[in-house]
Write an enzyme that holds these catalytic residues in place. Structure first.
Site, PDB file in Angstrom:
ATOM      1  N   ARG A 258       0.872  -1.188   0.000  1.00 21.57           N
ATOM      2  CA  ARG A 258       0.000   0.000   0.000  1.00 21.57           C
ATOM      3  C   ARG A 258       0.900   1.225   0.000  1.00 21.57           C
ATOM      4  O   ARG A 258       1.713   1.410   0.899  1.00 21.57           O
ATOM      5  CB  ARG A 258      -0.891  -0.004   1.242  1.00 21.57           C
ATOM      6  CG  ARG A 258      -1.668   1.293   1.517  1.00 21.57           C
ATOM      7  CD  ARG A 258      -2.642   1.600   0.384  1.00 21.57           C
ATOM      8  NE  ARG A 258      -3.659   2.557   0.768  1.00 21.57           N
ATOM      9  CZ  ARG A 258      -3.538   3.889   0.700  1.00 21.57           C
ATOM     10  NH1 ARG A 258      -2.407   4.418   0.254  1.00 21.57           N
ATOM     11  NH2 ARG A 258      -4.531   4.667   1.049  1.00 21.57           N
TER      12      ARG A 258
ATOM     13  N   GLU B 244     -11.471   5.360  -5.066  1.00 18.33           N
ATOM     14  CA  GLU B 244     -11.757   3.963  -4.778  1.00 18.33           C
ATOM     15  C   GLU B 244     -12.460   3.264  -5.938  1.00 18.33           C
ATOM     16  O   GLU B 244     -13.422   3.789  -6.512  1.00 18.33           O
ATOM     17  CB  GLU B 244     -12.641   3.860  -3.530  1.00 18.33           C
ATOM     18  CG  GLU B 244     -11.982   4.360  -2.264  1.00 18.33           C
ATOM     19  CD  GLU B 244     -10.872   3.439  -1.822  1.00 18.33           C
ATOM     20  OE1 GLU B 244     -11.088   2.219  -1.766  1.00 18.33           O
ATOM     21  OE2 GLU B 244      -9.768   3.948  -1.531  1.00 18.33           O
TER      22      GLU B 244
ATOM     23  N   ARG C  76      -1.586  -5.461   4.733  1.00 22.34           N
ATOM     24  CA  ARG C  76      -0.739  -4.983   3.650  1.00 22.34           C
ATOM     25  C   ARG C  76       0.493  -4.318   4.265  1.00 22.34           C
ATOM     26  O   ARG C  76       0.523  -4.025   5.457  1.00 22.34           O
ATOM     27  CB  ARG C  76      -1.485  -3.980   2.771  1.00 22.34           C
ATOM     28  CG  ARG C  76      -2.742  -4.525   2.116  1.00 22.34           C
ATOM     29  CD  ARG C  76      -3.507  -3.435   1.388  1.00 22.34           C
ATOM     30  NE  ARG C  76      -3.914  -2.357   2.283  1.00 22.34           N
ATOM     31  CZ  ARG C  76      -4.708  -1.350   1.935  1.00 22.34           C
ATOM     32  NH1 ARG C  76      -5.187  -1.278   0.701  1.00 22.34           N
ATOM     33  NH2 ARG C  76      -5.034  -0.407   2.798  1.00 22.34           N
TER      34      ARG C  76
END
Length: 275
Positions: free
Chosen positions: A140, A148, A188
């Site tokens: 990330r 998004e 992540r």
């Protein structure tokens, strides 16, 4: 009775020449320590000790070299505390999931060990099932937040496809270098990534997305990571807003990615609420 038949009749017990004599069996050598050392030979003990010390001196640097530069990290759970912030990793980007995250295939040693150019070490030639089997790290990008995409039943945000296309153009199918900061709540790894163009021109992926207006600064307040370029990132975002590039073309109708996630989480309206 004489002749051969006499020997047969008497048997071997009656003949002194055929009597078997048992010999004492010497014990086997089962010592694992050299005999010279057990006997207290000082020169032999010094020699074997020197051999052992030399072996440690040779093997220890090789082990440290392997752990530092040649150990491949297949997934984020294999990262050690010393792998965060203190070092960088070289690898290939086989897939991009959103405008601010992608999957990273670690290639330890980089080009010096043949990754990217030597036959059999070109990740771009690996079939996708093999890449998934060997494992990738989900990265990330730090500091930025892109529009998004549609997932988990939530609608797609305006400019999300454009942001995804922009990040794919930047990193997909390329070898990049990354620095990891920490793991987030979605398992992540948060970090920054960059690659070199023409062997000397460094391109920061976060900075590139901000300049194109395909991402804004991350608006969260918990465990936010900016690396050492926060002021530069904010200046790039400010210029993109002023020039109205990318998602900033929407003007007052713009809903930032942070606002979009908040509203979709509570099921509210997707229209911008005047402040």
């Amino acid at each position: 009775m004489s002749g051969p038949w006499s020997l047969w009749a008497r048997g071997p017990k009656d003949d002194d020449n055929t009597r078997e004599v048992s010999q004492p069996v010497e014990p086997r050598e089962t010592l694992t320590i050299p005999t010279e050392i057990q006997r207290g030979h000082p020169i032999a003990a010094y020699r074997y000790g020197a051999y052992g010390g030399l072996g440690v001196m040779v093997c220890l640097p090789l082990v440290l070299l392997y752990n530092r530069f040649l150990r491949r990290i297949p997934r984020q759970e294999y990262l050690r505390p010393n792998d965060f912030r203190k070092r960088t990793f070289y690898g290939y980007v086989p897939s991009v999931g959103d405008g601010d995250n992608f999957h990273f295939f670690h290639t330890p040693g980089g080009r010096l060990t043949g990754w990217g150019w030597l036959q059999g070490r070109r990740v771009q030639d690996f079939p996708k099932p093999l890449v998934r089997e060997k494992g990738t790290i989900h990265l990330r990008l730090a500091a930025i937040d892109a529009p998004e995409m549609s997932h988990f039943g939530k609608p797609e945000q305006p400019f999300a496809p454009e942001a995804l296309a922009a990040l794919r153009k930047e990193v997909l199918g390329k070898y990049v270098r990354v620095r990891f900061f920490r793991r987030d709540q979605y398992d992540r790894v948060v970090g920054v990534a960059w690659y070199y163009k023409w062997w000397f021109w460094k391109t920061d992926v976060c900075m590139a997305m901000l300049k194109k207006g395909m991402a804004g600064m991350y608006e969260g307040t918990y465990n936010v990571e900016f690396g050492d370029r926060e002021e530069e990132y904010r200046a790039a975002e400010k210029r993109a807003k002023k020039q109205k590039v990318g998602m900033w073309k929407q003007g007052k109708a713009l809903v930032t990615p942070g606002e979009w996630k908040t509203r979709t989480a509570v099921g509210g309206s997707f229209k911008r609420i005047p402040k």
